[in-house]
Design a protein around this motif. Structure first.
Motif, mmCIF file in Angstrom:
data_model
loop_
_atom_site.group_PDB
_atom_site.id
_atom_site.type_symbol
_atom_site.label_atom_id
_atom_site.label_comp_id
_atom_site.label_asym_id
_atom_site.label_seq_id
_atom_site.Cartn_x
_atom_site.Cartn_y
_atom_site.Cartn_z
ATOM 1 N N LEU A 185 21.774 -6.128 7.905
ATOM 2 C CA LEU A 185 21.935 -5.575 9.253
ATOM 3 C C LEU A 185 21.876 -4.050 9.241
ATOM 4 C CD1 LEU A 185 24.722 -7.909 10.700
ATOM 5 C CD2 LEU A 185 22.283 -7.924 11.228
ATOM 6 N N ALA A 186 22.457 -3.444 8.214
ATOM 7 C CA ALA A 186 22.403 -1.984 8.110
ATOM 8 C C ALA A 186 20.969 -1.514 7.910
ATOM 9 C CB ALA A 186 23.297 -1.513 6.964
ATOM 10 N N CYS A 187 20.226 -2.257 7.088
ATOM 11 C CA CYS A 187 18.809 -1.898 6.888
ATOM 12 C C CYS A 187 18.016 -2.065 8.168
ATOM 13 C CB CYS A 187 18.221 -2.751 5.774
ATOM 14 S SG CYS A 187 18.881 -2.401 4.126
ATOM 15 N N LEU A 188 18.349 -3.093 8.949
ATOM 16 C CA LEU A 188 17.678 -3.277 10.239
ATOM 17 C C LEU A 188 17.934 -2.099 11.169
ATOM 18 C CD1 LEU A 188 18.335 -7.076 10.937
ATOM 19 C CD2 LEU A 188 16.119 -6.004 10.553
ATOM 20 N N ILE A 189 19.182 -1.643 11.212
ATOM 21 C CA ILE A 189 19.514 -0.495 12.072
ATOM 22 C C ILE A 189 18.800 0.754 11.584
ATOM 23 C CG2 ILE A 189 21.398 0.987 12.842
ATOM 24 C CD1 ILE A 189 23.215 -1.469 12.684
ATOM 25 N N LEU A 190 18.798 0.964 10.250
ATOM 26 C CA LEU A 190 18.111 2.129 9.684
ATOM 27 C C LEU A 190 16.622 2.087 9.984
ATOM 28 C CD1 LEU A 190 18.226 4.678 7.915
ATOM 29 C CD2 LEU A 190 17.902 3.192 5.919
ATOM 30 N N ASP A 191 16.037 0.900 9.834
ATOM 31 C CA ASP A 191 14.599 0.758 10.107
ATOM 32 C C ASP A 191 14.287 0.985 11.583
ATOM 33 O OD1 ASP A 191 12.119 0.419 9.040
ATOM 34 O OD2 ASP A 191 12.099 -1.753 9.208
ATOM 35 N N THR A 192 15.237 0.615 12.443
ATOM 36 C CA THR A 192 15.039 0.819 13.880
ATOM 37 C C THR A 192 15.066 2.298 14.239
ATOM 38 O OG1 THR A 192 16.040 -1.327 14.367
ATOM 39 C CG2 THR A 192 15.954 0.275 16.163
ATOM 40 N N LEU A 193 15.969 3.034 13.628
ATOM 41 C CA LEU A 193 16.121 4.457 13.957
ATOM 42 C C LEU A 193 15.058 5.319 13.298
ATOM 43 C CD1 LEU A 193 20.018 4.757 13.685
ATOM 44 C CD2 LEU A 193 18.617 4.474 15.744
ATOM 45 N N SER A 194 14.459 4.829 12.228
ATOM 46 C CA SER A 194 13.453 5.626 11.514
ATOM 47 C C SER A 194 12.091 5.491 12.195
ATOM 48 C CB SER A 194 13.350 5.162 10.063
ATOM 49 O OG SER A 194 14.587 5.249 9.416
ATOM 50 N N GLY A 195 11.268 6.477 11.989
ATOM 51 C CA GLY A 195 9.900 6.435 12.508
ATOM 52 C C GLY A 195 9.819 6.697 14.008
ATOM 53 N N ALA A 196 8.677 6.345 14.564
ATOM 54 C CA ALA A 196 8.403 6.642 15.973
ATOM 55 C C ALA A 196 9.188 5.716 16.889
ATOM 56 C CB ALA A 196 6.915 6.505 16.250
ATOM 57 N N ASN A 197 9.565 6.259 18.029
ATOM 58 C CA ASN A 197 10.234 5.479 19.062
ATOM 59 C C ASN A 197 9.186 5.010 20.065
ATOM 60 O OD1 ASN A 197 11.769 4.472 21.201
ATOM 61 N ND2 ASN A 197 13.388 5.993 20.891
ATOM 62 N N PRO A 198 9.107 3.705 20.337
ATOM 63 C CA PRO A 198 8.081 3.226 21.277
ATOM 64 C C PRO A 198 8.182 3.853 22.665
ATOM 65 C CG PRO A 198 9.063 1.397 20.073
ATOM 66 C CD PRO A 198 9.882 2.606 19.759
ATOM 67 N N ARG A 199 9.379 4.234 23.070
ATOM 68 C CA ARG A 199 9.541 4.804 24.407
ATOM 69 C C ARG A 199 8.868 6.162 24.549
ATOM 70 N NH1 ARG A 199 15.970 3.654 25.677
ATOM 71 N NH2 ARG A 199 15.878 1.363 25.503
ATOM 72 N N HIS A 200 8.676 6.849 23.413
ATOM 73 C CA HIS A 200 8.114 8.196 23.458
ATOM 74 C C HIS A 200 6.593 8.213 23.389
ATOM 75 C CE1 HIS A 200 12.223 9.636 21.700
ATOM 76 N NE2 HIS A 200 12.292 9.364 23.000
ATOM 77 N N LEU A 201 5.961 7.049 23.313
ATOM 78 C CA LEU A 201 4.501 6.993 23.231
ATOM 79 C C LEU A 201 3.885 7.088 24.622
ATOM 80 C CD1 LEU A 201 3.687 4.220 20.603
ATOM 81 C CD2 LEU A 201 3.622 6.690 20.303
#
Length: 436
Positions: free
Chosen positions: A41-57
């Protein structure tokens, strides 16, 4: 939208047998299983916060507002944002005229800080083809979550008759027949309009010798003619059910429209009066007779309004209506299709009445699929049945063509890819004969 990938689900499920084994062997290590789930679950949260945010595209989709039937064009996609991934998959929802099933998928790659992708499209039918929405999806840095964004495009491409074939084939035909140049020239020696008397030269047609004038001048004189201009040419297109069937990957009516536009282009260059007429269950509007090349866009707009009709064509009503609107002898070039002698009987009767006053030219596509079935070497009883049915269909077709020719109409059977050029050659041959 963010949701777990298949890898994340497999990793979570892998903790279940591990917890079961530890519970049986070392019950005191039961905390390993919740710890495993916590790590995932922690890796899922980290993976979610890392990289591009879909809302900003933001999406930039570019495509032409108009394209010809069968002509290829590109749809360019560019998604801009911060920290865009190296690559992403996309799914495009669009009209079935542009893609089978109304869906296309592909890959976008990072170029200059943006996700860029290109889709090659080609329209199969005329009309307005909508480009509705685009989905972009990519995995996080750890590959545990999918990041997805849906963009609403709400664009449309007007699919009109193709002009590429008109311009290319028209240029070749004018080069082949150099006397049909950009300028209206007098061409002596062929045609039906009398031009002048000239001294007979070897190689001239002996039938053109004027014996009375030759006797008076005590030398052989021959008549010279010029090609007729200002003829009325009606391009009639059958838009009924049989013409909506495909031939070579494109509906017959679209091939007929493209060939008619090529004929219109050549006819306007030669100074003839060109008009369009289409019909299905009932006649559609007959356009005015245009005679200048500047009027070609008006004919193109008229051709783009010829729609597909899932009904049988009413030849009696259509040809009777057309005859009533023509006040002078005209060349009527009819693009149509007939399946058998029974269904074509009414067409033959209506054509017989029209041929008494006007010159008729029927342009039909060769049914290459039926011909292939008739020629194929049979390997089973079903193949023999198909070959016999195909042979009967081709015999009926030739019977209809023979009946039309006995009425005085010209009929040409052409391959799908050569419909325009063959129709123009037949039209030029009629002009050279002075048959208008």
């Amino acid at each position: 939208m963010i949701y777990p990938t298949r890898r994340a689900i497999y990793l979570l499920l892998a903790g279940a047998p591990l917890a079961l084994v530890l519970g049986l062997v070392r019950p005191d290590l039961w905390l390993v299983a919740p710890g495993w789930i916590g790590v995932i679950l922690a890796c899922l949260i980290l993976d979610t916060l890392s990289g591009a945010n879909p809302r900003h595209l933001t999406l930039d989709a570019r495509f032409p507002t108009q394209a010809g039937v069968g002509d290829s064009f590109e749809l360019s996609l560019a998604a801009h944002g911060r920290n865009v991934p190296p690559r992403a998959a996309f799914a495009l929802s669009l009209d079935e005229r542009l893609a089978d099933g109304g869906r296309l998928t592909g890959t976008m790659r990072r170029t200059g800080g943006a996700l860029v992708g290109t889709v090659a499209l080609a329209a199969s039918r005329r009309g307005q083809a909508g480009v509705e929405a685009l989905w972009i999806r990519w995995a996080g840095p750890l590959g545990l979550v999918w990041k997805q964004r849906r963009f609403r495009v709400d664009g449309a491409v007007d699919i009109v008759p193709s002009l590429r074939a008109v311009t290319e084939a028209g240029s070749r035909l004018f080069q082949r027949n150099s006397w049909f140049g950009l300028r209206q020239q007098r061409f002596r020696g062929e045609g039906s309009e009398y031009e002048a008397l000239a001294e007979y030269q070897p190689g001239m047609d002996r039938r053109s010798i004027d014996w009375s004038a030759s006797a008076r001048h005590v030398k052989l004189l021959a008549k010279e003619y010029r090609v007729e201009r200002d003829n009325r040419v009606v391009l009639a297109i059958d838009a009924g059910r049989t013409m909506a069937e495909p031939a070579g990957g494109m509906p017959r009516v679209d091939r007929a429209v493209a060939a008619a536009l090529l004929l219109a282009y050549v006819g306007l260059k030669l100074g003839d009066r060109i008009s369009f007429f289409s019909f299905a269950a009932k006649p559609q509007a007959l356009t005015p007779a245009y005679m200048h090349i500047q009027d070609f866009p008006a004919l193109q707009r008229a051709a783009s309004r010829i729609d597909y009709a899932p009904v049988e064509s009413n030849f009696t009503l259509a040809l009777t209506t057309l005859s009533a609107q023509l006040n002078r002898r005209s060349l009527i070039i009819l693009f149509t299709e007939f399946a058998d002698a029974t269904s074509a009987d009414l067409m033959i009767r209506a054509a017989g009445r029209l041929a008494k006053k006007h010159r008729l030219l029927f342009v039909v596509l060769r049914d290459e699929e039926v011909e292939a079935e008739e020629r194929r070497h049979p390997e089973s009883a079903a193949d023999i049945t198909r070959a016999n049915v195909a042979a009967a269909m081709l015999a009926d077709r030739q019977l209809v063509i023979a009946r039309l020719r006995r009425l005085g109409a010209d009929v040409i059977e052409v391959p799908a890819d050569a419909m325009g050029a063959s129709a123009v050659e037949a039209y030029l041959g009629i002009k050279r004969q002075g048959g208008l």
